[in-house]
Design a protein around this motif. Sequence first.
Motif, PDB file in Angstrom:
ATOM      1  N   LEU A 216       0.748  -1.050   0.225  1.00 56.47           N
ATOM      2  CA  LEU A 216       0.555   0.157  -0.387  1.00 56.47           C
ATOM      3  C   LEU A 216       1.157   1.671  -0.075  1.00 56.47           C
ATOM      4  CD1 LEU A 216      -2.843  -1.009   2.284  1.00 56.47           C
ATOM      5  CD2 LEU A 216      -3.098  -0.864   0.696  1.00 56.47           C
ATOM      6  N   ASP A 217       0.126   2.755   0.273  1.00 54.32           N
ATOM      7  CA  ASP A 217       1.093   3.708  -0.302  1.00 54.32           C
ATOM      8  C   ASP A 217       1.994   3.714   0.904  1.00 54.32           C
ATOM      9  OD1 ASP A 217      -1.716   5.721  -1.887  1.00 54.32           O
ATOM     10  OD2 ASP A 217       0.012   4.480  -2.466  1.00 54.32           O
ATOM     11  N   PRO A 218       2.984   4.476   0.921  1.00 51.63           N
ATOM     12  CA  PRO A 218       3.114   4.511   2.406  1.00 51.63           C
ATOM     13  C   PRO A 218       2.768   5.521   3.404  1.00 51.63           C
ATOM     14  CG  PRO A 218       4.932   5.225   0.269  1.00 51.63           C
ATOM     15  CD  PRO A 218       3.913   5.070  -0.166  1.00 51.63           C
ATOM     16  N   ALA A 219       1.358   6.732   2.947  1.00 54.24           N
ATOM     17  CA  ALA A 219       1.134   7.441   4.122  1.00 54.24           C
ATOM     18  C   ALA A 219       0.603   5.944   4.674  1.00 54.24           C
ATOM     19  CB  ALA A 219       0.253   8.358   3.502  1.00 54.24           C
ATOM     20  N   ILE A 220      -0.837   5.721   3.261  1.00 51.96           N
ATOM     21  CA  ILE A 220      -1.385   4.194   4.714  1.00 51.96           C
ATOM     22  C   ILE A 220      -1.097   3.065   5.171  1.00 51.96           C
ATOM     23  CG2 ILE A 220      -3.162   2.358   3.672  1.00 51.96           C
ATOM     24  CD1 ILE A 220      -3.758   3.496   1.823  1.00 51.96           C
ATOM     25  N   GLN A 221       0.429   2.681   5.335  1.00 50.88           N
ATOM     26  CA  GLN A 221       1.388   2.200   5.820  1.00 50.88           C
ATOM     27  C   GLN A 221       1.546   3.190   6.981  1.00 50.88           C
ATOM     28  OE1 GLN A 221       5.331   0.410   4.267  1.00 50.88           O
ATOM     29  NE2 GLN A 221       4.016   0.623   1.858  1.00 50.88           N
ATOM     30  N   GLN A 222       2.202   4.230   7.245  1.00 58.68           N
ATOM     31  CA  GLN A 222       2.411   4.618   8.298  1.00 58.68           C
ATOM     32  C   GLN A 222       0.887   4.853   9.043  1.00 58.68           C
ATOM     33  OE1 GLN A 222       4.100   8.583   7.625  1.00 58.68           O
ATOM     34  NE2 GLN A 222       3.889   9.649   9.950  1.00 58.68           N
ATOM     35  N   ARG A 223       0.275   4.746   8.853  1.00 58.96           N
ATOM     36  CA  ARG A 223      -1.471   4.869   9.720  1.00 58.96           C
ATOM     37  C   ARG A 223      -1.526   3.824  10.072  1.00 58.96           C
ATOM     38  NH1 ARG A 223      -4.185   7.388   5.400  1.00 58.96           N
ATOM     39  NH2 ARG A 223      -5.625   5.370   5.691  1.00 58.96           N
ATOM     40  N   PHE A 224      -1.332   2.632   8.968  1.00 54.29           N
ATOM     41  CA  PHE A 224      -1.877   1.800   9.703  1.00 54.29           C
ATOM     42  C   PHE A 224      -0.789   0.946  10.748  1.00 54.29           C
ATOM     43  CE2 PHE A 224      -0.221  -2.804  10.110  1.00 54.29           C
ATOM     44  CZ  PHE A 224      -0.943  -3.393   9.930  1.00 54.29           C
ATOM     45  N   VAL A 225       0.431   1.715  11.220  1.00 50.19           N
ATOM     46  CA  VAL A 225       1.419   1.658  12.120  1.00 50.19           C
ATOM     47  C   VAL A 225       0.518   1.935  13.628  1.00 50.19           C
ATOM     48  CG1 VAL A 225       3.369   1.296  13.169  1.00 50.19           C
ATOM     49  CG2 VAL A 225       3.051   0.737  11.504  1.00 50.19           C
TER      50      VAL A 225
END
Length: 235
Positions: A216-225
């Motif tokens: 997924l997009d990096p922004a989504i990855q960060q939000r996931f964490v």
Amino acid sequence: MDKESSNMVITKLLSRRLGHLIVVAAALVLIISGGLLVRLEAAPYFWGSGSVNARFERLRTQEVPLPVSIHGVRVATDVCLVALSGLRATLRPQEPLAQVRRKCLALMEEAIAAMPTDSYTWYAGAFMHFQADAVETGNHWLAMSQRTGPAEQWIAEVRVALAEENFERLDDATRALHLADLGLLAASQRGVASIALRYVNDEAFRERITEVVETLDPAIQQRFVQNVRAAAAAL
């Protein structure tokens, strides 16, 4: 009054009487139809009343007609799922449980025939088929739920739970669709909250969802964490 005039009067009187009979017959049809509709719609609410055992026995021993509205079908589906889920269902003798499951599956098949795009009904049927060890059919119903409701997050949540509980029994096509459901949940705070406990406790699941998130997009990855940390802290 001549004969022709007399015949005309008689014809008018007969036409009026026939019209009145048609109106009365139509009214009776509407009343009877309305009564049947009320009975069909009220049935699942009646099944869902009382204790869990009382609901189970009604489903086992009484007729289970298909409601006509979408909401009525949803209520009937939920009543079936509650009757077949949880510790009580696990502890019941197999034959009564199988009786209720057969009735509920017949209801799901009727509902799907009437509305083939109802992803929640497809999910419920998948749950029942997996419970009955009908693995191939369970895969088909689960895949149809995924295909008919790919963007419905609340259904994806229950599908993910069912797929993870039966992960080793999923075929390749259903597993691929399951990964799409995981991607949908990983992109939202509510979705992550619904899988946080599994993420913390199930290492195999943690590896699966991590592989999905990495695409997924990096922004989504960060939000996931961030969402996982928040959900884990809340747990």
